[in-house]
Design an enzyme around this catalytic site. Structure first.
Site, PDB file in Angstrom:
ATOM      1  N   GLU A   1      46.042  -6.403  61.523  1.00  0.00           N
ATOM      2  CA  GLU A   1      47.294  -6.582  62.253  1.00  0.00           C
ATOM      3  C   GLU A   1      48.391  -7.169  61.365  1.00  0.00           C
ATOM      4  OE1 GLU A   1      46.448  -9.205  65.460  1.00  0.00           O
ATOM      5  OE2 GLU A   1      44.985  -7.878  66.418  1.00  0.00           O
TER       6      GLU A   1
ATOM      7  N   ASP B   1      31.312 -18.583  55.724  1.00  0.00           N
ATOM      8  CA  ASP B   1      30.093 -19.343  55.484  1.00  0.00           C
ATOM      9  C   ASP B   1      28.948 -18.791  56.331  1.00  0.00           C
ATOM     10  OD1 ASP B   1      28.825 -21.810  54.349  1.00  0.00           O
ATOM     11  OD2 ASP B   1      28.646 -22.339  56.469  1.00  0.00           O
TER      12      ASP B   1
END
Length: 564
Positions: A277, A228
């Site tokens: 990751e 956002d």
């Protein structure tokens, strides 16, 4: 974390997480469906949609043919701005359920082959966030005030805001606090409502916290994040005055000292290392209002985010020349950074496109009149087929598959959009696109829930419901299902970065992608075009080809042909 669920047709959360599409780069041609949780489905009869309601309706999204579901915020929040004021980023607000419900929703979505993207709100928190509450309570000099933008006011006694910035929702972008001793004190920055203080992203603790939040939800199994106000995190040094700008508009193209600052890109490069990751292909999607599509492309460079909403396309009128211009500019801007274009027609912040296109051009993306409903729906269906024919990824807002219009006659006393009450800034009529969607022909809320709905639904909603349209040839729902099925199976649709424009009459777009041709007639009259092969799908059926090998595309209609 798991819990059983007995709704017919919905798997339990113990179902194996094994059916999600494992294609590399799945997101480059994904169709992503936005769920506004409070307006999607209510499981407990309190009139408010919730996560268990979303979970019970996942089979609808599987049958629709979308690839992923984007959930608007469901975090713990005082709901000053429909959940975009977050008090705890690691908790589910009780109105929506619990973390167990979130876990079950993620698991069931994966079992149905759907990915889950969650909203993340990093520009600001709620004023009830622990950091902000302590910052105010501890008074001037509190280290926690450095995590927000606290400043001394101007004027003899600090009675004036620190600068002339305006809130997106109208009025000053600054609010003065009352200090612990009861005196008027410092001011804090909020680009949105006063209940939404902006974080100071120059403070390292803010970055540390959000990288931790990312890992929390990635560990829960989410497949990505919609960011956002992705363009708003970094403010210009010194927080300079706007000066000559008369009025701030979220959708404007002005260069602002609090939007689209170059410093945001260092943040997203750090975030990308966190995402990388994790096994699988999770993605970031930016809500980035920028002056140009070229500036938007900066957010999706290879080491930053994956997608960015194409607001320039969303704001384009139903006009062939304007559409071709923004399509070309979008594809050209995304090609150098290797990112897919995205296409979107509606979301929770703008008037639904079935209503926008029902009105005369030039009124913008927030419209207060119903317009010509038949014309609006006809154009909306045609615009959808054009959007789904373009290379890249597409976004669908809940209810648009039903052809829902905006509800433009909501009584003032039921409105909840904070911009409406601020009296300036955005027009404040976003409630019209947030009315709960209909599932059945009958019932107090047309299948939304047993306890009514938090915003009143129109009396005609039942005939637009999923039940009323399912299996009905020519219905908008069946058009969407057919279009998404064809998009998934036709070898020339989906990913890519270019189209071939074909000669076409004025007001008509004709594009080729290999053995696929799309013709969109944006005029109010039928047009004659070459019959490019077998009709694959049409928003309005074209006339049969004549002896001259030409076909008639009806007014405000789009036709898909396959030449294979």
């Amino acid at each position: 974390m798991s819990q059983q669920h007995s709704s017919a047709g919905t798997p339990t959360s113990d179902a194996p997480v094994a059916t999600v599409d494992q294609r590399p780069d799945w997101w480059r041609d994904a169709v992503i469906y936005q769920v506004y949780p409070r307006s999607f489905a209510d499981s407990n009869g309190d009139g408010m949609g919730d996560l268990e309601g979303v979970r019970s309706r996942l089979p609808h999204l599987r049958d629709l043919g979308v690839d992923a579901v984007w959930l608007s915020p469901f975090y713990a929040s005082p709901q000053a701005d429909a959940g975009y004021d977050v008090a705890d980023y690691r908790a589910v607000d009780p109105m929506f359920g619990t973390l167990l419900d979130a876990d079950a929703l993620i698991r069931d979505a994966h079992a149905l082959g759907l990915r889950i993207i969650v909203d993340l709100v990093p520009n600001h928190s709620s004023d009830q966030h622990e950091w902000f509450r302590r910052a105010v309570a501890e008074g001037p000099g509190s280290p926690l005030r450095d995590r927000y933008h606290f400043r001394q006011g101007k004027g003899r006694d600090g009675e004036l805001p620190p600068n002339d910035w305006e809130s997106i929702f109208g009025g000053p972008a600054w609010t003065r606090v009352t200090e612990p001793d009861g005196t008027p004190g410092e001011w804090y920055l909020h680009l949105f409502a006063p209940e939404q203080p902006d974080f100071n992203w120059d403070h390292p603790a803010v970055g540390d916290e959000f990288r931790s939040i990312l890992r929390f939800w990635l560990d829960m199994g989410v497949d990505g994040f919609r960011i956002d106000v992705a363009h708003g995190l970094v403010k210009a040094d010194g927080l300079p005055d706007l000066g000559g700008h008369d009025q701030l508009k979220l959708l404007g193209n002005d260069v602002m000292p609090f939007f689209d600052q170059d410093g945001v890109h260092a943040i997203y490069r750090q975030w990308r290392t966190v995402l990388d990751e994790y096994a699988g292909e999770q993605i970031f999607v930016a809500e980035a209002w920028t002056p140009t599509v070229e500036r938007t492309a900066n957010y999706v460079r290879p080491d930053e985010l994956h997608q960015a909403f194409n607001f320039q396309y969303l704001g384009t009128e139903w006009d062939a020349e304007e559409l071709r211009t923004v399509i070309d500019r979008t594809l050209e801007a995304m090609r150098p950074v290797g990112a897919p274009a995205t296409w979107v027609l509606s979301n929770h912040d703008v008037t639904r496109h079935a209503t926008r296109f029902a009105n005369p051009p030039g009124l913008g993306t927030q419209i207060r009149t119903a317009g010509d409903r038949e014309r609006g729906l006809r154009r909306a269906r045609a615009a959808t087929l054009l959007m789904l024919a373009l290379p890249g990824s597409a976004y669908v807002y809940q209810g648009e598959e039903l052809g829902l219009p905006d509800v433009v006659d909501l009584p003032d006393e039921v409105r909840q959009d904070p911009a409406y009450f601020r009296g300036a800034g955005q027009d404040g009529f976003r409630d019209g696109c947030r009315v709960p969607i209909p599932w059945t022909r009958e019932g107090s809320s047309y299948g939304f829930g047993e306890g009514g709905s938090w915003l009143p639904q129109p009396g005609a909603w039942g005939e637009l419901s999923v039940e009323a349209q399912t299996g009905v040839p020519g219905s908008t729902l069946e058009l969407y299902r057919a279009a998404l099925a064809a998009r998934r199976t036709h070898p020339c649709l989906g990913a890519g970065d270019a189209v071939e424009w074909l000669p076409a009459p004025e007001g008509v777009l004709a594009l080729r992608r290999g053995e696929f041709v799309c013709v969109a007639n944006t005029t109010g009259d039928p047009v004659s075009v070459p019959a490019y092969g077998r009709v694959l799908l049409a928003s309005v059926e074209p006339g049969e080809p004549g002896a001259d090998g030409r076909a008639v595309v009806p007014a405000d209609a789009t036709v898909w042909w396959t030449t294979a």
